[in-house]
Design a protein around this motif. Structure first.
Motif, PDB file in Angstrom:
ATOM      1  N   LEU A 293     -11.023  26.354 -24.352  1.00 55.08           N
ATOM      2  CA  LEU A 293     -10.039  27.587 -24.191  1.00 55.08           C
ATOM      3  C   LEU A 293     -10.805  28.068 -25.791  1.00 55.08           C
ATOM      4  N   ALA A 294     -10.616  27.465 -26.929  1.00 58.03           N
ATOM      5  CA  ALA A 294     -11.506  28.321 -28.078  1.00 58.03           C
ATOM      6  C   ALA A 294     -12.676  28.206 -27.604  1.00 58.03           C
TER       7      ALA A 294
ATOM      8  N   LYS B  70      -6.753  22.838 -25.680  1.00 62.02           N
ATOM      9  CA  LYS B  70      -7.389  23.758 -26.697  1.00 62.02           C
ATOM     10  C   LYS B  70      -8.746  24.286 -26.928  1.00 62.02           C
TER      11      LYS B  70
ATOM     12  N   THR C 197      -6.457  16.560 -18.709  1.00 63.42           N
ATOM     13  CA  THR C 197      -5.215  16.661 -19.202  1.00 63.42           C
ATOM     14  C   THR C 197      -4.789  16.488 -20.546  1.00 63.42           C
TER      15      THR C 197
ATOM     16  N   ASP D 201      -0.140  20.784 -34.390  1.00 65.79           N
ATOM     17  CA  ASP D 201       0.835  21.961 -34.976  1.00 65.79           C
ATOM     18  C   ASP D 201       0.854  21.760 -35.808  1.00 65.79           C
TER      19      ASP D 201
ATOM     20  N   ASN E 179      -9.033  22.680 -16.126  1.00 58.71           N
ATOM     21  CA  ASN E 179      -8.382  21.114 -16.351  1.00 58.71           C
ATOM     22  C   ASN E 179      -8.257  20.429 -14.914  1.00 58.71           C
ATOM     23  N   GLN E 180      -8.442  19.420 -15.183  1.00 55.82           N
ATOM     24  CA  GLN E 180      -8.639  18.096 -14.510  1.00 55.82           C
ATOM     25  C   GLN E 180      -7.772  16.214 -14.380  1.00 55.82           C
TER      26      GLN E 180
ATOM     27  N   VAL F 254      -8.043  24.665 -34.830  1.00 53.19           N
ATOM     28  CA  VAL F 254      -7.919  24.374 -33.985  1.00 53.19           C
ATOM     29  C   VAL F 254      -7.241  22.557 -33.955  1.00 53.19           C
TER      30      VAL F 254
ATOM     31  N   TYR G  91     -12.223  19.284 -18.272  1.00 50.92           N
ATOM     32  CA  TYR G  91     -11.674  19.073 -19.375  1.00 50.92           C
ATOM     33  C   TYR G  91     -10.779  17.709 -18.432  1.00 50.92           C
TER      34      TYR G  91
ATOM     35  N   PRO H 190       1.126  15.477 -33.999  1.00 54.30           N
ATOM     36  CA  PRO H 190       0.576  16.911 -33.062  1.00 54.30           C
ATOM     37  C   PRO H 190      -0.051  17.941 -33.711  1.00 54.30           C
TER      38      PRO H 190
ATOM     39  N   ASP I  45      -3.246  18.576 -24.061  1.00 56.87           N
ATOM     40  CA  ASP I  45      -2.931  18.989 -25.282  1.00 56.87           C
ATOM     41  C   ASP I  45      -4.453  19.527 -26.398  1.00 56.87           C
TER      42      ASP I  45
ATOM     43  N   SER J 242       4.896   9.720 -26.612  1.00 59.57           N
ATOM     44  CA  SER J 242       5.332  11.024 -27.361  1.00 59.57           C
ATOM     45  C   SER J 242       5.329  10.637 -28.502  1.00 59.57           C
ATOM     46  N   SER J 243       4.487  12.560 -28.887  1.00 60.14           N
ATOM     47  CA  SER J 243       3.577  12.195 -30.279  1.00 60.14           C
ATOM     48  C   SER J 243       5.062  12.286 -30.892  1.00 60.14           C
ATOM     49  N   ALA J 244       5.986  13.919 -30.337  1.00 56.64           N
ATOM     50  CA  ALA J 244       6.923  14.389 -31.141  1.00 56.64           C
ATOM     51  C   ALA J 244       8.045  13.365 -31.566  1.00 56.64           C
TER      52      ALA J 244
END
Lengths: 565, 308, 360
Positions: free
Chosen positions: A424-425, A421, A415, A296, A442-443, A351, A413, A294, A417, A270-272
């Motif tokens: 999508l961008a 991103k 799975t 973000d 997403n596969q 991104v 792509y 992360p 995050d 868990s990167s968080a």
């Protein structure tokens, strides 16, 4: 009635009592070691215990079976090869104290350090290396990175001696392979071709020596308490899925250079959690290559901890693969149009946010060229981002293929995050700049790889990192029929260029050939769409020093130390 | 005093007997009675209105009535912007409008949650009732079947489903209902097993009631309590299961998202960009609360044991 | 008294020995104690013969189910794309061929199936295909122990707090306490566990610093994960209890008991709880199995080396032997939990007959 409930109650009490007792008994001794090291002033901290996190448990601690970066980090603690890479990225003595290389670059003689010992006191001999390399090359071992040893004369023939499809000379007697122990402390290696990067390669994990008892002991690599290794640290604790602890190996020949007494590795992905643990002092280092910050959080972390934040370029490329045999990407102009219609700097700034470098070539910075870096000597100006030009090319391409509307395009792509991103961008940019509606899918990991590796895709996300320091590592994969050539790109001149570099000993000629090949791959054919060159984004506590990151992003903590806080 | 009362009682009694002699009293149907009782339950009524509001907004929120943005166009220069007049709920990490995405996400979550929960209800109740009522070998076999199904590695089943069928909302609902009905069936089974030997069922049986009538008129209504509670739990369960699937990469495909996957995406950065998480999470909690209070009201209304 | 001990010993002892032999001693002891209680119950009530027949029949049925489960899982596993060697940097076809030979994956499907099932019958679950050289059984034991430790506390707290809240709400129906407890309960259901875990970690571990952000060493490390794990079960148990108790509280026999002059606590235990607890028991059985098999998310967030995370990873890694091993293990746990639930039914409400004929 009453007796029944009483009995049940008693049973339950007993049951829970035992479990509680079991809980109370363990104690995984958290770092309270007396080290006796590092008291030579210099403001070194008393407790030289490094705390890091691995986002995945190493699948194995057998150097011959290793293949990922978590294993790499841990193996660097436990093992040492002939050579090690120093802080400047140069080859430095490891088990070998010095070496000579013949004029033609085909013969290497390594003189081993007589002080080099196994952790149980046995001396390390040249025979250990011969036996270990034989073990890695033995067909039965099925080592995934056996091919890293193919530079040695006869190694490939030995490794593939049981394979019916192999066309070369098969060798069943290992003594015919180009590695010999001429005496207890001298190792002679003969190569197939002059390979300028061979010396550095001997620091790669497949080349590590493995103690002889591994051949007879099935449990050698899972018997953590008694694992015999030759590196600066030995295994101390292994709590599956939770923690790995290594302690300093006092018998290591360069023990004086090692200041850390112990390294605690937690195993959360868990990167968080990792970032919070770092911020609250539970970890001394966080981020790539063994973890991830992360995206973000990157801008805030950069602003909050500017001295601890580092984004170092490493030799990896993030790109999208086109399936060149599947519409509409079987048309060069359409491929070029798509590649030119996105804004890479925007993606990197908004991104991924890790200071990555927009890529217009395939060989990343950090890879050696003739005298300096390949990327400096041969600029990646193969194309530019130009929306108008892209629109024109798209129209032309469509006309050539006879489309009035572009066939439906799906970008796949796996799975994550980050991949989501970026996908999508990019899809949004294609929509806004080219007016094309690309579906993003997403596969699941295994499903994704199977699809991509079986050409069941149109455009797919991909990444490639360096195993050794030479452009060949990046350009060989696009030769016709190469195992990793999922896009099925094929060009005769490209194949010729790349093949030429194998036999040649002339650095200038080799680099020129690589440059020509890359030009064909990107500028002429746009077989792949480069997006950015990776950076290694990390946070390092100010009191942690001596951490080495190499060109490929692999990390070496063995010479690190902790200063007084 | 007592004199007057006696008089009153006498009159009342006379009225009753005379009425009884005229025609039998009309019994109030279960449904009408339940609706009446529900209507007087303040909490339930408020919840119902909240839910209706949520559905309305889910339908019209993302449209041009409120906003000019859509749920998929990026605006990278305005990524992670705080709520403002421009973007009522702020923007997410790709600059997409959170207001629109929240309501579009609500559509997905509600559709998936309700569809899966209702399908699970129907299958679970029927399966569980049969198991509980017949008992013995029938129960044994059906039980084993559902145990095996429950024990199958769920992820494998979902991966296979998504490979075989096109990834879509329908596929996800199917994936969620494959094992979702099992807990409901076990609860119903337990209730029926407990109820079927009670006097009122023996009475109904002796009066010749068919199996179906016994089940639907007598047993199930008495089991309604745990059934409704389980139903009100299976809706959020379905929604979270979908979020978990997204977490593993098996959920709704981006850029579409559900409330669960929006919360998931917002997790790494919520301390910096709280709006990305609190709006979808708040909506989700509000909706779940409403469902549960409504469920409580329904249970109180429908349970024959609570009829006064 | 003495007469009863002998049959108990002969019947149960061998089972205990087998269990202790094949499992980690604490888990084995736990299961033995549960079985012991069943043994005692049934001997006191039903006679040894009846017990033996019943248990054997159940065991046989369970083995059959496990067999079907294992077979289904095997073919399901093979049906999805990917295998243990699928990787971003593709292995050369030659090395892949060697690996397939090494792990027996080159043989035809039915042969692999038979070989694997044969191994299972001998109790050999093989070696992990991802964590090389590591015994599947060892890995399961180690990681399950961690999940179990966490799970036991979560279960205890869920049941105790859940039932208490539910009882309070039922007894004080329509008063403030009822609404408050129900809102608290709904929070547990409405907030997804991954969100709750992250919030708890952020507020209590990171901001307030009362606990470690991650890790599983001391008793304090249990607090946050247990809280996150038990939130939803507490909520559900509370609501089930409330709903069920409400019905019981309004029943006639309660009014009778009150009229008889029975005091409140006595009424509570003897009548209310006993009659209303059944749905809770139904739920608790599988809930126990779910909790002790771990939560992927909680184990990841708090870095607990539990079995939930290993299972999810083994599927992503297509670690066939691990997937099979853990599936069978989970299957055993679940079936055991349901078996115990059924026993509990009988104990709670003697009117329930598990083996009865059709109720007509």
């Amino acid at each position: 009635m009453k007796r029944k409930s009483l009995l049940v109650l008693l049973t339950l009490i007993l049951a829970f009592g035992t479990v509680l007792a079991a809980c109370g008994s363990k104690n995984e001794g958290t770092g309270n070691t007396d080290t006796g090291s590092a008291s030579e002033g210099n403001g070194l901290a008393k407790d030289q215990i490094l705390k890091i996190n691995l986002s995945a448990e190493p699948p194995t601690l057998d150097p011959a079976q290793a293949k990922d970066s978590q294993t790499n980090t841990v193996l660097k603690f436990l093992y040492e090869g002939l050579v090690r890479i120093d802080a400047d990225g140069k080859e430095a003595p490891g088990v070998a104290k010095d070496w000579t290389i013949s004029e033609d670059g085909l013969k290497y003689v390594f003189n081993l350090n007589p002080d080099a010992k196994w952790s149980n006191g046995d001396a390390i001999t040249a025979e250990d290396f011969v036996r270990s390399w034989e073990r890695a090359l033995k067909p039965e071992t099925a080592s995934p990175y056996a091919y890293q040893l193919y530079y040695i004369k006869g190694a490939e023939g030995y490794n593939l001696s049981k394979d019916e499809t192999y066309k070369g000379t098969k060798i069943t007697d290992f003594s015919q392979v180009g590695v010999k122990a001429t005496d207890e402390h001298t190792l002679e290696v003969t190569l197939e071709n002059p390979t300028p990067y061979f010396l550095g390669l001997t620091a790669f994990y497949t080349y590590y020596p493995v103690h002889a008892s591994a051949d007879t002991n099935d449990k050698f690599f899972t018997d953590y308490k008694n694992m015999i290794v030759n590196g600066p640290f030995v295994m101390d604790q292994y709590a599956k899925g939770q923690k790995i602890v290594v302690k300093k190996n006092d018998g290591y020949h360069a023990a004086a250079d090692i200041k850390l007494a112990q390294i605690d590795m937690s195993l959360t992905n868990s990167s968080a959690s990792e970032l919070q643990a770092y911020k609250s002092g539970q970890l001394d280092y966080t981020g790539a290559p063994n973890g991830e910050i992360p995206s973000d959080q990157i801008p805030s972390v950069k602003a909050e901890l500017p001295d601890e934040f580092k984004a170092t370029g490493i030799a990896s490329t993030y790109y999208y693969q086109f399936n060149v045999n599947e519409a509409p990407f079987n048309n060069v102009k359409i491929r070029k149009a798509f590649a030119m219609a996105i804004q890479r700097q925007l993606i990197v700034d908004k991104v991924t946010q890790g200071g990555q470098i927009p890529a217009f070539g395939f060989v990343p910075p950090g890879i050696r060229g003739e005298n300096g870096e390949f990327r400096d000597e041969h600029k990646d100006d193969y194309f530019t981002e130009n929306v108008d030009e892209a629109k024109k090319l798209l129209a032309e391409g469509m006309k050539e293929e006879g489309y009035t509307t572009l066939p439906a395009v799906t970008l796949i792509y796996n799975t994550s995050d980050g991949h989501a991103k970026i996908a999508l961008a990019v899809a949004d940019m294609w929509k806004q700049n080219l007016g094309v509606d690309v579906k993003t899918e997403n596969q699941e990991w295994g499903v994704f790889l199977e699809n991509r590796q079986n050409q069941n895709f149109q455009v797919a996300r991909a990444g490639w990192s360096a195993d050794y320091n030479d452009p060949y590592n990046f350009l060989e994969m696009w030769t016709t029929g190469n195992t990793n050539n999922d896009s099925k790109f094929s060009n005769e001149q490209y194949d010729k260029d790349v093949k030429e570099t194998v036999k040649s000993a002339d650095p200038a000629a080799r680099m020129a050939a690589f440059a020509d090949a890359e030009k064909i791959l990107i500028q002429d054919e746009m077989g792949v769409m480069p997006i950015y060159y990776y950076t290694n984004v990390s946070l390092t506590k100010p009191y942690l020093k001596g951490v080495q990151l190499d060109f490929s992003g692999a990390i070496d903590f063995t010479r690190a130390y902790l200063e007084e806080k | 005093m007592s004199g007057t009362n006696n008089k009153k009682n006498e009159t009342a009694n006379t009225n009753l007997t005379s009425q009884a002699a005229v025609k039998p009293q009309e019994s109030v149907s279960l449904f009408k009675d339940a609706m009446y009782r529900l209507a007087t339950n303040k909490a339930a009524m408020i919840s119902l209105s909240v839910l209706v509001l949520v559905v309305i907004f889910a339908l019209i929120g993302p449209t041009s009535l409120f906003t000019s943005y859509n749920y998929y166009s990026n605006d990278l220069m305005n990524a992670n912007a705080a709520p403002s007049a421009e973007h009522w709920f702020g923007t997410d990490d790709l600059g997409r409008d959170v207001w629109v995405r929240t309501w579009v996400g609500a559509r997905v979550s509600l559709t998936v949650g309700l569809a899966a929960a209702l399908i699970d209800l129907v299958i679970g109740v029927i399966y569980g009732a049969i198991m509980g009522y017949y008992g013995g070998r029938v129960d044994g076999i059906m039980n084993k079947f559902s145990e095996i199904l429950y024990s199958l590695p769920y992820m494998l089943v979902v991966i296979l489903l998504l490979v075989v069928l096109e990834p879509s909302l329908t596929t996800i609902i199917i994936a969620l209902t494959i094992t979702g009905w099992i807990s409901m069936s076990w609860i119903v089974r337990g209730e029926i097993m407990q109820l079927k030997n009670r006097d009122f069922i023996l009475a109904a049986r002796s009066m010749g009631a068919s199996t179906g009538r016994q089940l639907f008129r007598h047993l199930l209504p008495n089991a309604i309590g745990p059934i409704i509670v389980t139903l009100t739990l299976s809706i959020p369960n379905a929604i979270f299961a979908e979020a978990f699937l997204s977490f593993l990469g098996l959920g709704v495909s981006a850029p579409r998202s559900s409330l669960g996957s929006m919360i998931n995406d917002a997790l790494t950065g919520w301390t910096l960009y709280p709006w990305r998480m609190w709006f979808p999470a708040g909506l989700m909690v509000l909706t779940m609360l409403a469902f549960n209070l409504l469920g409580d009201g329904l249970r109180d209304a429908l349970d024959p044991k609570l009829r006064k | 008294m003495e007469f009863h001990i002998y049959p108990d010993f002969f019947v149960c002892a061998p089972i205990f020995l087998i269990i202790l032999e094949i499992s980690d001693k604490w888990i084995g002891l736990y299961f033995c104690l549960i079985l012991q209680s069943i043994c005692i119950q049934n001997i006191v009530c039903g006679g040894v013969q009846g017990l033996v027949k019943y248990v054997l029949k159940k065991l046989l049925f369970m083995l059959l189910s496990l067999f079907i489960l294992a077979s289904l899982t095997f073919f399901l596993m093979k049906a999805i794309p990917g295998d243990p060697f699928t990787a971003e940097k593709k292995l050369s076809p030659e090395i892949r061929a060697l690996l397939e030979v090494k792990y027996g994956l080159d043989k035809p499907m039915y042969e692999q199936y038979l070989k694997y099932m044969g191994g299972i019958l001998k109790g050999d679950f093989g070696v992990s295909m991802r964590y090389l050289n590591q015994d599947v059984t060892d890995m399961i034991t180690q990681t399950f122990t961690a999940s179990l430790k966490l799970g036991i506390f979560a279960i205890l707290i869920s049941i105790v707090v859940g039932v208490l809240l539910g009882l309070l709400a039922a007894v004080y129906h329509r008063k403030l306490i009822d609404d408050v407890t129900m809102v608290v309960a709904v929070i547990g259901i409405a907030v997804p566990s991954f969100l709750l875990a992250s919030l708890l970690q952020y507020v209590f571990a990171f901001k307030l610093g009362w606990f470690n952000v991650m890790g599983f060493d001391g008793p304090l490390d249990y607090v946050l994960p247990v809280a996150a794990l038990s939130a939803s079960p507490i909520a559900f148990i509370a609501r089930l209890t409330r709903s069920s108790m409400l019905e019981v509280l309004h029943a006639d026999y309660i009014k009778t008991a009150k009229a008889k002059g029975l005091k409140w606590p006595a009424i509570m235990f003897k009548h209310v709880v006993r009659n209303g607890i059944l749905p809770v028991v139904t739920y608790v059985g599988p809930m126990t199995a779910n909790i002790i098999t771990g939560s992927v998310v909680i184990e990841q967030i708090f870095n607990i080396g539990g079995i939930g995370k290993v299972f999810v990873e083994s599927i992503t890694n297509r670690d066939y032997t691990m997937i099979m091993g853990i599936t069978i293990f989970y299957g055993i746990l679940l079936m055991l939990a349901r078996f115990l639930t059924d026993i509990a039914y009988v104990l709670i409400d003697p009117r329930i007959k598990l083996e009865s004929r059709k109720g007509a």
